[in-house]
Design a protein around this motif. Structure first.
Motif, PDB file in Angstrom:
ATOM      1  N   GLY A 606      51.468   5.262  46.464  1.00  0.00           N
ATOM      2  CA  GLY A 606      50.788   4.096  46.295  1.00  0.00           C
ATOM      3  C   GLY A 606      50.650   3.098  47.219  1.00  0.00           C
ATOM      4  N   THR A 607      50.554   3.717  48.556  1.00  0.00           N
ATOM      5  CA  THR A 607      50.016   2.574  50.057  1.00  0.00           C
ATOM      6  C   THR A 607      48.974   2.955  50.508  1.00  0.00           C
ATOM      7  OG1 THR A 607      51.492   3.789  51.235  1.00  0.00           O
ATOM      8  CG2 THR A 607      52.391   1.739  50.243  1.00  0.00           C
ATOM      9  N   VAL A 608      48.691   4.461  50.161  1.00  0.00           N
ATOM     10  CA  VAL A 608      47.568   5.452  51.157  1.00  0.00           C
ATOM     11  C   VAL A 608      46.992   5.869  50.055  1.00  0.00           C
ATOM     12  CG1 VAL A 608      46.779   7.069  52.792  1.00  0.00           C
ATOM     13  CG2 VAL A 608      48.400   5.973  53.221  1.00  0.00           C
ATOM     14  N   ARG A 609      45.077   5.693  50.648  1.00  0.00           N
ATOM     15  CA  ARG A 609      44.511   5.914  48.828  1.00  0.00           C
ATOM     16  C   ARG A 609      43.482   6.862  49.419  1.00  0.00           C
ATOM     17  NH1 ARG A 609      45.098   3.645  44.658  1.00  0.00           N
ATOM     18  NH2 ARG A 609      42.907   4.266  43.948  1.00  0.00           N
ATOM     19  N   ALA A 610      43.099   8.257  49.426  1.00  0.00           N
ATOM     20  CA  ALA A 610      42.724   9.469  49.854  1.00  0.00           C
ATOM     21  C   ALA A 610      41.118   8.728  49.330  1.00  0.00           C
ATOM     22  CB  ALA A 610      42.829  11.161  49.390  1.00  0.00           C
ATOM     23  N   GLU A 611      39.766   9.645  50.571  1.00  0.00           N
ATOM     24  CA  GLU A 611      38.463   8.985  50.404  1.00  0.00           C
ATOM     25  C   GLU A 611      38.243   9.911  49.926  1.00  0.00           C
ATOM     26  OE1 GLU A 611      37.111   8.706  54.493  1.00  0.00           O
ATOM     27  OE2 GLU A 611      38.069   7.034  54.828  1.00  0.00           O
ATOM     28  N   PRO A 612      37.416   9.638  48.674  1.00  0.00           N
ATOM     29  CA  PRO A 612      36.498  10.515  47.602  1.00  0.00           C
ATOM     30  C   PRO A 612      36.271  11.727  48.723  1.00  0.00           C
ATOM     31  CG  PRO A 612      35.622   8.550  46.832  1.00  0.00           C
ATOM     32  CD  PRO A 612      36.860   8.520  47.951  1.00  0.00           C
ATOM     33  N   LEU A 613      36.338  12.605  47.781  1.00  0.00           N
ATOM     34  CA  LEU A 613      35.245  14.430  47.962  1.00  0.00           C
ATOM     35  C   LEU A 613      34.384  14.033  47.191  1.00  0.00           C
ATOM     36  CD1 LEU A 613      38.324  16.493  48.678  1.00  0.00           C
ATOM     37  CD2 LEU A 613      36.981  15.271  50.518  1.00  0.00           C
ATOM     38  N   THR A 614      33.001  15.087  46.950  1.00  0.00           N
ATOM     39  CA  THR A 614      32.041  15.434  46.779  1.00  0.00           C
ATOM     40  C   THR A 614      31.626  16.537  46.745  1.00  0.00           C
ATOM     41  OG1 THR A 614      30.358  13.270  47.577  1.00  0.00           O
ATOM     42  CG2 THR A 614      29.069  15.817  46.434  1.00  0.00           C
ATOM     43  N   LEU A 615      31.659  17.049  44.731  1.00  0.00           N
ATOM     44  CA  LEU A 615      30.915  18.674  44.468  1.00  0.00           C
ATOM     45  C   LEU A 615      29.773  18.487  44.389  1.00  0.00           C
ATOM     46  CD1 LEU A 615      34.246  19.607  41.795  1.00  0.00           C
ATOM     47  CD2 LEU A 615      34.043  19.468  44.460  1.00  0.00           C
ATOM     48  N   LYS A 616      29.313  19.941  44.144  1.00  0.00           N
ATOM     49  CA  LYS A 616      27.922  20.092  44.581  1.00  0.00           C
ATOM     50  C   LYS A 616      27.664  21.940  43.659  1.00  0.00           C
ATOM     51  CE  LYS A 616      25.752  17.142  47.291  1.00  0.00           C
ATOM     52  NZ  LYS A 616      24.493  16.767  49.131  1.00  0.00           N
ATOM     53  N   HIS A 617      26.802  21.948  42.524  1.00  0.00           N
ATOM     54  CA  HIS A 617      26.777  22.983  42.491  1.00  0.00           C
ATOM     55  C   HIS A 617      25.385  23.031  41.831  1.00  0.00           C
ATOM     56  CE1 HIS A 617      27.672  26.800  40.386  1.00  0.00           C
ATOM     57  NE2 HIS A 617      26.627  26.477  38.528  1.00  0.00           N
ATOM     58  N   GLY A 618      24.711  23.752  42.736  1.00  0.00           N
ATOM     59  CA  GLY A 618      23.163  23.064  41.444  1.00  0.00           C
ATOM     60  C   GLY A 618      22.184  21.802  41.537  1.00  0.00           C
ATOM     61  N   THR A 619      21.516  21.657  40.945  1.00  0.00           N
ATOM     62  CA  THR A 619      21.203  20.161  41.059  1.00  0.00           C
ATOM     63  C   THR A 619      22.805  18.906  40.594  1.00  0.00           C
ATOM     64  OG1 THR A 619      20.436  19.813  38.728  1.00  0.00           O
ATOM     65  CG2 THR A 619      19.317  21.081  40.612  1.00  0.00           C
ATOM     66  N   ASP A 620      23.997  20.354  40.007  1.00  0.00           N
ATOM     67  CA  ASP A 620      25.084  18.205  39.597  1.00  0.00           C
ATOM     68  C   ASP A 620      25.803  18.244  40.958  1.00  0.00           C
ATOM     69  OD1 ASP A 620      24.443  18.927  37.251  1.00  0.00           O
ATOM     70  OD2 ASP A 620      25.609  20.414  37.071  1.00  0.00           O
ATOM     71  N   THR A 621      26.190  16.748  40.828  1.00  0.00           N
ATOM     72  CA  THR A 621      26.723  16.443  41.931  1.00  0.00           C
ATOM     73  C   THR A 621      27.931  15.464  41.409  1.00  0.00           C
ATOM     74  OG1 THR A 621      25.159  16.046  43.540  1.00  0.00           O
ATOM     75  CG2 THR A 621      26.744  14.974  43.947  1.00  0.00           C
ATOM     76  N   LEU A 622      29.278  15.938  41.337  1.00  0.00           N
ATOM     77  CA  LEU A 622      30.488  15.205  41.197  1.00  0.00           C
ATOM     78  C   LEU A 622      31.333  14.262  41.943  1.00  0.00           C
ATOM     79  CD1 LEU A 622      31.693  17.926  38.647  1.00  0.00           C
ATOM     80  CD2 LEU A 622      30.504  16.152  38.117  1.00  0.00           C
ATOM     81  N   THR A 623      31.690  13.702  42.007  1.00  0.00           N
ATOM     82  CA  THR A 623      32.471  12.688  42.735  1.00  0.00           C
ATOM     83  C   THR A 623      33.888  12.952  42.366  1.00  0.00           C
ATOM     84  OG1 THR A 623      31.175  10.955  43.355  1.00  0.00           O
ATOM     85  CG2 THR A 623      33.350  10.248  44.138  1.00  0.00           C
ATOM     86  N   LEU A 624      35.154  12.971  43.288  1.00  0.00           N
ATOM     87  CA  LEU A 624      36.154  13.694  43.511  1.00  0.00           C
ATOM     88  C   LEU A 624      37.139  11.781  44.057  1.00  0.00           C
ATOM     89  CD1 LEU A 624      37.005  17.270  44.701  1.00  0.00           C
ATOM     90  CD2 LEU A 624      36.619  16.136  42.473  1.00  0.00           C
ATOM     91  N   ARG A 625      37.665  11.335  43.570  1.00  0.00           N
ATOM     92  CA  ARG A 625      38.398  10.508  43.312  1.00  0.00           C
ATOM     93  C   ARG A 625      39.541  10.368  43.403  1.00  0.00           C
ATOM     94  NH1 ARG A 625      34.288   6.162  44.465  1.00  0.00           N
ATOM     95  NH2 ARG A 625      32.679   6.075  43.049  1.00  0.00           N
ATOM     96  N   PHE A 626      40.465  10.098  43.913  1.00  0.00           N
ATOM     97  CA  PHE A 626      42.440  10.201  43.949  1.00  0.00           C
ATOM     98  C   PHE A 626      42.723   9.343  43.898  1.00  0.00           C
ATOM     99  CE2 PHE A 626      39.809  13.633  46.588  1.00  0.00           C
ATOM    100  CZ  PHE A 626      39.603  14.727  45.867  1.00  0.00           C
ATOM    101  N   ASP A 627      43.606   9.411  42.768  1.00  0.00           N
ATOM    102  CA  ASP A 627      44.674   8.363  42.024  1.00  0.00           C
ATOM    103  C   ASP A 627      46.447   8.629  42.625  1.00  0.00           C
ATOM    104  OD1 ASP A 627      46.153   5.825  40.755  1.00  0.00           O
ATOM    105  OD2 ASP A 627      45.587   6.419  39.166  1.00  0.00           O
ATOM    106  N   CYS A 628      46.785   8.213  43.684  1.00  0.00           N
ATOM    107  CA  CYS A 628      47.721   8.711  44.428  1.00  0.00           C
ATOM    108  C   CYS A 628      49.280   7.964  44.106  1.00  0.00           C
ATOM    109  CB  CYS A 628      47.689   8.034  46.011  1.00  0.00           C
ATOM    110  SG  CYS A 628      46.477   9.175  47.483  1.00  0.00           S
ATOM    111  N   LYS A 629      49.214   7.069  42.944  1.00  0.00           N
ATOM    112  CA  LYS A 629      50.438   6.866  42.868  1.00  0.00           C
ATOM    113  C   LYS A 629      51.062   7.713  41.412  1.00  0.00           C
ATOM    114  CE  LYS A 629      52.657   2.777  41.336  1.00  0.00           C
ATOM    115  NZ  LYS A 629      52.660   1.201  40.597  1.00  0.00           N
ATOM    116  N   PRO A 630      50.202   7.491  39.953  1.00  0.00           N
ATOM    117  CA  PRO A 630      50.256   9.267  40.421  1.00  0.00           C
ATOM    118  C   PRO A 630      50.171  10.223  40.400  1.00  0.00           C
ATOM    119  CG  PRO A 630      48.747   8.217  39.117  1.00  0.00           C
ATOM    120  CD  PRO A 630      48.551   7.274  40.659  1.00  0.00           C
ATOM    121  N   CYS A 631      49.521  10.753  41.655  1.00  0.00           N
ATOM    122  CA  CYS A 631      48.956  11.794  42.011  1.00  0.00           C
ATOM    123  C   CYS A 631      48.336  12.494  41.543  1.00  0.00           C
ATOM    124  CB  CYS A 631      49.940  12.624  42.433  1.00  0.00           C
ATOM    125  SG  CYS A 631      49.976  13.870  44.028  1.00  0.00           S
TER     126      CYS A 631
END
Length: 666
Positions: A606-631
């Motif tokens: 609930g106090t530290v939030r992980a920075e986003p990561l990026t997923l790439k496959h071909g032309t698709d780009t997705l962002t991983l966002r982390f909600d640390c409180k509920p994990c």
């Protein structure tokens, strides 16, 4: 189903596989009907459903039919009519996701909450019980502690839990990547499995964290070691995943868990398990298997018990989503047209096997076997169906596995189990002949009588032995005498001569009467009644994540106090970046990059939030966002333009009705 019963629930792609599941020990089978099932390529005709029901009901086993897609308004009437036809075919329950069905004139059939309803909290589970669900499958992501918390709130409905098979990486019902990228909706039964693709992962600085790894692909679920703990937590229905799986998988995995549950029940019956003395299996009979079950021999991506006993780093099948198989040995020699294998002890190879190995880059390679020949020195010469020169990195010393075992496949293609209901027989003489009463293990009775002259036997011992032998001949029926000396009681004034034909005819008539009594005694499960007045839903607003795709579902939630309802993702209203997947699986955790794993860090939640990561496959780009409180992890992206265009074209060409929210929540 009663709460003191343990139910082994097996999948069936078709009726023949469902019958095999019953024969191998399933207490219930779930199967798709002609339409509206969340596996769109696993539909079955009403005639086949009825055939499966007839077989299952002989053992008082049950058949559940999936009607668990989200529905457009123009599909509601078809779903309602199908529900009635399935009820008339004898189905015991419908597995549903769409709450709009509660607003229709459904038959008096039990409703079970699909995994797609995403049951993670006691509050939601209690709500679903109170609106009329008799059984509900909990989210696979729950821990034992969380299951116990749900069980404390749900006293009337049966709790169901997945114990084996493929794992969806997202919370069920909370994955929209397939629809966003291909137009194929997982909520509509047509998932394209984008989670099994390889992705390159980069951090916020553009550095590569993982290259071409299947970071959203999980190992397969296996709760073999946790069954007793799940029982104690409150689970009563134990579900095997796999409505797309073949006959061999269903036979093998059903047999595996049948034996584990029988061992638990036998132990409690012998006084070995305190607190479980009242538990019984949910259907009749005992199963004899003609092979040794081994779930590792079916297609699998490795095993995990997921979150049941806590979060782990090794739940992912990141290297490959394919089945590597079981080790068989290593390469001893490589020739121009063959490869020699030094086998592990006891390994037998067959023509038609398929071998696998990992190349120097860690990628799984494989090749079918044309000819397998055992040599005098015990090694195996393999002639593959590809030139040896094309077999990447198959070199001396390389470990080799097998992911198709033709010997095993042939074993499971034959009759591999027999299920029988135990009976006792009571033979008596009457004033003008004989009577026979057959009583089964459930207490059902079949009686028959025959008129016959009473003639004393010349050899009493031989006559008694012969009569017992004739009465025990139940091989072509569902029944068996498990202990002929104690389960056959002959109570007569003298030892009479009984012709074999007379004994056989009386046995057949008594068994037929017993089958009739069992069929008459099988009660249809009643539909659970909703609590009145309508109980409030735990939330007063619902986003697209609630999968509301028709006006009846919206009316259901309004009736239960929800003030604002957004339309399902499939309605094409969420055009920007949104959460396309919500998952308990965390890529940061699995790659040992989570702040909670840092040495010496405390009080992170609930106090530290992980920075986003990026997923790439071909032309698709997705962002991983982390909600640390509920994990939890959110995979964020948007709909491909071509998917949106095609969807709108179809809507223009085909008259469709589906729910659109009049008021937006954002």
């Amino acid at each position: 189903m009663r709460r003191n019963q343990l139910e082994l629930l097996s999948p069936a792609r078709d009726a023949d596989i469902g019958i095999a599941a019953i024969d191998h020990g399933a207490d219930a089978v779930y199967i798709g009907g002609p339409s509206f099932g969340a596996r769109d390529k696993a539909g079955n005709s009403l005639a086949d459903i009825e055939r499966l029901v007839r077989h299952a009901h002989r053992f008082h086993a049950r058949i559940f039919v999936t009607l668990n897609t989200i529905l457009r308004d123009d599909e509601l009437e078809g779903a309602r009519a199908l529900a009635w036809r399935l009820y008339e075919a004898g189905a015991d329950a419908l597995i549903v996701q769409d709450m709009g069905l509660f607003e229709l004139d459904l038959p008096p059939i039990q409703l079970h909450a699909s995994t797609q309803t995403d049951i993670r909290t006691p509050e939601k589970a209690r709500f679903l019980q109170d609106v009329g669900f008799s059984q509900m499958v909990l989210a696979r992501e729950l821990t034992l502690e969380q299951i116990r918390a749900v069980s404390a709130q749900v006293q009337d409905a049966v709790l169901e839990f997945f114990i084996h098979g493929a794992l969806c990486v997202a919370y069920s019902g909370q994955c929209f990547i397939s629809h966003a990228h291909t137009g194929r909706s997982a909520n509509r039964g047509n998932c394209s499995q984008e989670c099994r693709l390889p992705y390159t992962v980069t951090d916020s600085g553009g550095r590569i964290v993982a290259h071409d790894k299947h970071v959203l692909s999980l190992k397969d679920n296996n709760q073999s070691d946790n069954l007793a703990a799940l029982i104690d937590a409150g689970v009563r229905s134990f579900k095997i995943e796999g409505r797309y799986k073949d006959m061999g998988y269903v036979k093998n995995v059903t047999a595996h868990y049948r034996q584990l549950f029988d061992a638990l029940l036998d132990a409690q019956a012998g006084g070995g398990q305190e607190g479980r003395a009242a538990l019984v299996r949910a259907s009749s009979g005992r199963t004899q298997h003609f092979f040794v079950p081994d779930p590792d021999r079916n297609f699998n991506r490795g095993a995990t018990d997921y979150f049941v006993t806590g979060r782990k780093t090794d739940i992912g099948a990141f290297d490959t989503p394919k089945h590597a198989g079981l080790p068989i040995g290593h390469v001893l020699r490589v020739g121009a047209q063959h490869v020699d294998i030094e086998p592990l002890e006891g390994v037998q190879l067959y023509n038609g096997d398929a071998l696998t190995w990992y190349d120097l880059q860690g990628a799984l390679q494989g090749v079918p076997v044309n000819v397998a020949t055992q040599r005098d020195d015990g090694t195996w010469r393999i002639e593959p169906n590809l030139p040896v020169a094309q077999l990447r990195d198959l070199r001396i010393g390389r470990e080799v596995s097998r992911n198709r075992d033709m010997g095993w496949d042939r074993t499971l293609a034959r009759e591999s189990a027999q299920r029988r209901i135990g009976v006792t027989l009571h033979w008596r003489d009457t004033d003008n002949g004989f009577s026979l009463r057959v009583t089964d293990e459930d207490g059902y009775v079949g009686d028959a009588q025959v008129a016959h002259a009473l003639e004393a036997a010349h050899d009493a011992a031989r006559a008694d032995q012969g009569l017992r032998a004739q009465l025990a001949k139940l091989g072509a029926t569902l029944f068996e005498v498990r202990a002929p000396q104690s389960d056959i009681l002959i109570e007569t004034r003298a030892t009479w001569f009984v012709p074999a034909s007379t004994a056989n005819a009386l046995r057949r008539d008594a068994v037929a009467a017993l089958e009739h009594a069992r069929a008459a005694g099988l009660e249809r499960w009643p539909r659970a009644q909703a609590v009145q007045p309508p109980v409030p839903y735990p939330e007063d607003t619902l986003s697209y994540l609630a999968n509301v795709f028709n006006s009846k579902a919206a009316a259901f939630y309004a009736r239960h106090g929800v003030k604002l309802v957004d339309a399902a993702y499939e309605s094409q209203q969420e055009l920007g970046d949104v959460s396309l997947m919500i998952t308990k699986h965390c890529v940061r955790w699995s790659l040992s990059l989570c702040p909670k794993q840092a040495k010496g860090v405390t009080g992170v939640q609930g106090t530290v939030r992980a920075e986003p990561l990026t997923l790439k496959h071909g032309t698709d780009t997705l962002t991983l966002r982390f909600d640390c409180k509920p994990c939890e992890m959110h995979v964020v992206g948007k709909m491909r333009p071509n998917v949106l265009r095609e969807s709108r074209r179809e809507q223009a060409e085909t008259p469709m009705q589906f729910y659109r929210s009049a008021t937006r929540s954002r």
